[in-house]
Enzyme design. Sequence first.
Site, PDB file in Angstrom:
ATOM      1  CB  CYS A 406      -1.170   0.064   1.082  1.00 16.39           C
ATOM      2  SG  CYS A 406      -2.325   1.214   0.840  1.00 16.39           S
ATOM      3  CG  HIS A 533      -3.521  -3.825   2.845  1.00 15.65           C
ATOM      4  ND1 HIS A 533      -2.542  -3.286   3.778  1.00 15.65           N
ATOM      5  CD2 HIS A 533      -4.113  -2.904   2.635  1.00 15.65           C
ATOM      6  CE1 HIS A 533      -2.672  -2.026   3.820  1.00 15.65           C
ATOM      7  NE2 HIS A 533      -3.511  -1.632   3.149  1.00 15.65           N
ATOM      8  CD  GLU A 535      -1.354  -6.593   4.931  1.00 11.17           C
ATOM      9  OE1 GLU A 535      -1.455  -5.675   5.509  1.00 11.17           O
ATOM     10  OE2 GLU A 535      -0.717  -7.036   3.922  1.00 11.17           O
TER      11      GLU A 535
END
Length: 613
Positions: A406, A533, A535
Amino acid sequence: MKYVLVTGGVVSGLGKGVTASSIGVILKACGLRVTSIKIDPYLNTDAGTMSPFEHGEVFVLDDGGEVDLDLGNYERFLDCKLTCDNNITTGKIYQLVIDKERRGDYLGKTVQVVPHITDAIQEWIEHVAMIPVDGKEGPADVCVIELGGTIGDMESMPFLEALGQFSYRVGPGNFCLVHISLVPILNVVGEQKTKPTQHSVRRLRGFGFTPDILACRSAKPLDENVKEKLSLFCHVPAANIVTLYDVANIWHIPLLLKNQKAHEAILRRLGLLGVAREPKLDEWMSRAETVDTLHDPVRIAMVGKYNGLSDSYLSVLMALEHASIACHRKLVVDWVSASDLEVMTAKEAPNLSEKAWSRLKVSCSFAYDNADGIVVPGGFGDRGVEGKILAAKYARENNVPYLGICLGMQISVIEFARSILNMQDANSREFDPDTRSPCIIFMPEGSKTHMGGTMRLGSRRTFFHIADCKSVKLYGNVKYVDERHRHRYEVNPDMIMELERAGLAFVGKDETGQRMEILELPSHPYFIGVQFHPEFKSRPGKPSAPFLGLIAASCGQLDALLEDAALSNQLTKKNAPSNAVSKRNACQIGNTKKSAKSLFEGSLYSNSNGFLA
């Protein structure tokens, strides 16, 4: 529907989220379908406007919900997809009730906490519990509910009242209460003290609850005499008292519960002993044992601004952990404060600057056989941005594996424009509204006046525009991938052509081709930036592709991984239907070519992402 309520006492931070997730894991291992709900008693409607220092990271769901980080634990442990409605807050409940009152739904009645707020809470729980989250048809068998905070908190009172009514209404055979409390060991006397837990349970009983299971957090297993004492004073059978003692890694928690037969106590209370099977946790046991035996380190420098609280980057840490386990490496995270890398800090506090740069450079003493890497995670605001830019510059110039997420992607664009295109004033309009070289601009559909829920949020599709790049190979040679977003600013589409001519490759873009999603430096060993993102979708057995690539590059396994990716793609085209990859297996791997194949297969996404033909 059966319900398991998890509450906490004495102090916060006892691990209710991990415990609730582990209860879900063990029930799922018994053959039951499980869903989860997190109740947060704060007045915010969601976690979107909360500082990471205040409440840890903001976890983003597929539907764009900005929720509590515990929902991330639920998704990772249970491998499910939750919705924003799985996170209940006081703000949501009161907003719902006030909206109904304004519409006249209460027919002129005086609107009160009891029954209107408590009824709204119960209706919300019942509705959300029926929504499947595992991709199958029909509702789950068990809903695990976590009540945030500690028993006795003022803001929790309406929820306790509602849950008390709810437990009475659904009946004792459909409701199980697990209370987590602290049993400290005082250094002065060296014995486990039960009084905090006794007082916590007494407080709980004052609200009309008696725990069915008592889960005690302690540094070591409970002594038998301590269990007997707790059983006597807390009115809980000794067999239903389990110890959540300190363990080497969180993968042991479901195993702790299983070994102490917590699942049998829950199933007995819910009348499911005859339905459920003996839990199969071979994968969890293997993972826990593997993590305990890892010795070869992979050092990752985390260059961020919220380093004072590790929960601020919980999902990033877990994604790094998942990838490190797959690469058979012990993860070591070196926290580097971005602001300490800045030129101003070098002038005003040279000691801080020297320590930060020393930590970054020691972590990233590049040697291909045992390299380390840098992660620059997402964030908001201009504090530490120049330090992040310098970290990206260091990674680019010294061939250090780099992953920018990001904001971490955006600052790598700024750095490239400054260093390669000689745009000395290149910047983001977020940090310099008047810059003459705006590499990063505000998205047209965003709002500059309202903060909550106004960003580009949730799952969005990224199409790969270059078939022969590291990212597409890591994702399993797919045409597109769906990842979760949370941002207000984006790469300036007017500068893309100039940046690409200079050597920066935007390999992934949105469906319009105007919004940049993934960038790479083709000449670099591993330099990738992603606007999304990744993750948030990483799982223990299915590590996120960009994180897997970073760790593989940081420990010398990337070439074998990408070589095997090309071979796998050829075999897929020649021999296999698209659904063959659903047989992937996230095996533990070493440095051989054979183990690289296991690593690659463990990183594949579901074939719904559309494989390249």
